[in-house]
Design a protein around this motif. Structure first.
Motif, PDB file in Angstrom:
ATOM      1  N   UNK A 164       1.088  -0.923  -0.095  1.00  0.00           N
ATOM      2  CA  UNK A 164      -0.065  -0.289   0.194  1.00  0.00           C
ATOM      3  C   UNK A 164       1.343   1.104   0.202  1.00  0.00           C
ATOM      4  N   UNK A 165       0.543   1.929  -0.831  1.00  0.00           N
ATOM      5  CA  UNK A 165       1.724   3.125  -0.556  1.00  0.00           C
ATOM      6  C   UNK A 165       0.808   4.109  -1.886  1.00  0.00           C
ATOM      7  N   UNK A 166       1.300   5.209  -1.453  1.00  0.00           N
ATOM      8  CA  UNK A 166       0.596   6.967  -2.695  1.00  0.00           C
ATOM      9  C   UNK A 166       1.076   6.690  -3.708  1.00  0.00           C
ATOM     10  N   UNK A 167       1.950   6.299  -4.640  1.00  0.00           N
ATOM     11  CA  UNK A 167       2.314   5.970  -5.747  1.00  0.00           C
ATOM     12  C   UNK A 167       3.467   4.785  -6.176  1.00  0.00           C
ATOM     13  N   UNK A 168       3.381   4.875  -7.160  1.00  0.00           N
ATOM     14  CA  UNK A 168       3.818   3.459  -7.456  1.00  0.00           C
ATOM     15  C   UNK A 168       4.487   3.933  -9.047  1.00  0.00           C
ATOM     16  N   UNK A 169       5.561   4.044  -8.989  1.00  0.00           N
ATOM     17  CA  UNK A 169       6.231   3.895 -10.770  1.00  0.00           C
ATOM     18  C   UNK A 169       5.940   2.905 -11.240  1.00  0.00           C
ATOM     19  N   UNK A 170       5.587   3.020 -13.422  1.00  0.00           N
ATOM     20  CA  UNK A 170       4.907   1.936 -13.341  1.00  0.00           C
ATOM     21  C   UNK A 170       6.245   0.737 -13.364  1.00  0.00           C
ATOM     22  N   UNK A 171       6.950   0.723 -13.452  1.00  0.00           N
ATOM     23  CA  UNK A 171       8.079  -0.305 -13.854  1.00  0.00           C
ATOM     24  C   UNK A 171       7.905  -0.774 -12.410  1.00  0.00           C
ATOM     25  N   UNK A 172       7.585  -0.356 -11.204  1.00  0.00           N
ATOM     26  CA  UNK A 172       7.554  -0.985 -10.330  1.00  0.00           C
ATOM     27  C   UNK A 172       5.998  -1.538 -10.024  1.00  0.00           C
ATOM     28  N   UNK A 173       5.527  -0.382 -10.381  1.00  0.00           N
ATOM     29  CA  UNK A 173       4.160  -1.829 -10.467  1.00  0.00           C
ATOM     30  C   UNK A 173       3.709  -3.317 -11.302  1.00  0.00           C
ATOM     31  N   UNK A 174       4.490  -3.237 -12.126  1.00  0.00           N
ATOM     32  CA  UNK A 174       4.536  -4.110 -13.161  1.00  0.00           C
ATOM     33  C   UNK A 174       5.377  -5.533 -12.489  1.00  0.00           C
ATOM     34  N   UNK A 175       6.081  -5.174 -11.352  1.00  0.00           N
ATOM     35  CA  UNK A 175       6.971  -5.808 -11.306  1.00  0.00           C
ATOM     36  C   UNK A 175       6.516  -6.699  -9.911  1.00  0.00           C
ATOM     37  N   UNK A 176       5.489  -5.960  -9.112  1.00  0.00           N
ATOM     38  CA  UNK A 176       4.659  -6.199  -8.520  1.00  0.00           C
ATOM     39  C   UNK A 176       3.631  -6.922  -8.906  1.00  0.00           C
ATOM     40  N   UNK A 177       2.773  -7.199  -9.536  1.00  0.00           N
ATOM     41  CA  UNK A 177       2.212  -7.469 -10.094  1.00  0.00           C
ATOM     42  C   UNK A 177       2.410  -9.196 -11.527  1.00  0.00           C
ATOM     43  N   UNK A 178       3.849  -8.758 -11.741  1.00  0.00           N
ATOM     44  CA  UNK A 178       4.081 -10.372 -12.018  1.00  0.00           C
ATOM     45  C   UNK A 178       4.522 -10.723 -11.648  1.00  0.00           C
ATOM     46  N   UNK A 179       5.030 -10.435 -10.055  1.00  0.00           N
ATOM     47  CA  UNK A 179       5.505 -11.645  -9.012  1.00  0.00           C
ATOM     48  C   UNK A 179       4.186 -12.382  -8.101  1.00  0.00           C
ATOM     49  N   UNK A 180       2.569 -11.899  -8.839  1.00  0.00           N
ATOM     50  CA  UNK A 180       1.617 -12.185  -7.730  1.00  0.00           C
ATOM     51  C   UNK A 180       0.625 -11.155  -7.615  1.00  0.00           C
ATOM     52  N   UNK A 181       1.785 -10.372  -6.768  1.00  0.00           N
ATOM     53  CA  UNK A 181       1.501  -9.822  -5.598  1.00  0.00           C
ATOM     54  C   UNK A 181       0.351  -8.506  -5.886  1.00  0.00           C
ATOM     55  N   UNK A 182       0.293  -7.353  -5.066  1.00  0.00           N
ATOM     56  CA  UNK A 182      -1.200  -6.430  -5.480  1.00  0.00           C
ATOM     57  C   UNK A 182      -0.750  -5.037  -4.958  1.00  0.00           C
ATOM     58  N   UNK A 183      -0.866  -3.861  -5.892  1.00  0.00           N
ATOM     59  CA  UNK A 183      -0.037  -2.518  -5.511  1.00  0.00           C
ATOM     60  C   UNK A 183      -1.999  -2.144  -5.196  1.00  0.00           C
ATOM     61  N   UNK A 184      -2.191  -1.523  -3.789  1.00  0.00           N
ATOM     62  CA  UNK A 184      -3.274  -0.924  -3.430  1.00  0.00           C
ATOM     63  C   UNK A 184      -3.162   0.470  -3.000  1.00  0.00           C
ATOM     64  N   UNK A 185      -3.910   1.071  -2.811  1.00  0.00           N
ATOM     65  CA  UNK A 185      -3.845   2.804  -1.445  1.00  0.00           C
ATOM     66  C   UNK A 185      -4.739   2.135  -0.631  1.00  0.00           C
ATOM     67  N   UNK A 186      -4.234   3.656  -0.418  1.00  0.00           N
ATOM     68  CA  UNK A 186      -4.938   3.483   0.931  1.00  0.00           C
ATOM     69  C   UNK A 186      -6.356   3.455   1.548  1.00  0.00           C
ATOM     70  N   UNK A 187      -7.638   4.446   0.571  1.00  0.00           N
ATOM     71  CA  UNK A 187      -8.501   3.990   0.461  1.00  0.00           C
ATOM     72  C   UNK A 187      -9.178   2.798   0.712  1.00  0.00           C
ATOM     73  N   UNK A 188      -8.380   1.559   0.089  1.00  0.00           N
ATOM     74  CA  UNK A 188      -8.340   0.822   0.021  1.00  0.00           C
ATOM     75  C   UNK A 188      -7.791  -0.491   1.151  1.00  0.00           C
ATOM     76  N   UNK A 189      -6.576   0.354   1.700  1.00  0.00           N
ATOM     77  CA  UNK A 189      -6.141  -0.022   3.276  1.00  0.00           C
ATOM     78  C   UNK A 189      -7.202  -0.451   3.741  1.00  0.00           C
ATOM     79  N   UNK A 190      -7.991   0.954   4.097  1.00  0.00           N
ATOM     80  CA  UNK A 190      -8.702   1.343   5.242  1.00  0.00           C
ATOM     81  C   UNK A 190      -9.929   0.270   5.267  1.00  0.00           C
ATOM     82  N   UNK A 191     -10.279  -0.005   4.044  1.00  0.00           N
ATOM     83  CA  UNK A 191     -11.413  -0.927   4.131  1.00  0.00           C
ATOM     84  C   UNK A 191     -11.310  -2.555   4.625  1.00  0.00           C
TER      85      UNK A 191
END
Length: 130
Positions: free
Chosen positions: A57-84
């Motif tokens: 969960x972060x404020x921003x992700x660079x495009x390459x970082x987001x792609x790397x995390x998703x490719x590894x089977x992880x997920x990128x979320x924002x703080x509004x999703x974390x609050x839920x």
């Protein structure tokens, strides 16, 4: 948890330094199933060949970082999703980037030339006549 997040969201830009994927992976070692929370940007790191499966969960992700995390089977979320997901911050790990890693920090401290000083000199350019 929420007070700390609120305080960090209201900090200046220099107090919200970026965190590389390499450091993120190092900090999250042995913390399976937890969500990494970073008030700042997550940047990609070419030195990290195998990105572990992470929920970040972060404020921003660079495009390459987001792609790397998703490719590894992880997920990128924002703080509004974390609050839920975790309203009280249960199962989360709060992380920060290196605040003192800015280029400007090298010039602060004891005067250059003083014994025990590791401060960089302010020089206009390198060469003989300066």
């Amino acid at each position: 948890f929420n007070k700390v997040i609120l305080k960090r969201l209201n900090m200046t830009g220099k107090s919200k330094p970026p965190l590389s994927l390499q450091r993120l992976a190092k900090f999250m070692e042995g913390k399976d199933g937890k969500i990494a929370c970073v008030v700042g940007t997550i940047t990609d790191d070419k030195r990290l060949y195998e990105v572990p499966k992470l929920t970040v969960c972060a404020l921003r992700f660079t495009e390459a970082a987001r792609a790397s995390i998703v490719k590894a089977g992880g997920e990128c979320i924002t703080f509004d999703k974390l609050a839920l997901r975790a309203p009280l911050g249960k199962g989360t790990v709060l992380l920060r980037g290196p605040v003192k890693a800015r280029e400007a920090e090298r010039y602060f401290g004891k005067a250059p030339g003083v014994p025990g000083s590791h401060t960089k000199q302010r020089v206009r350019s390198k060469g003989r006549k300066f």
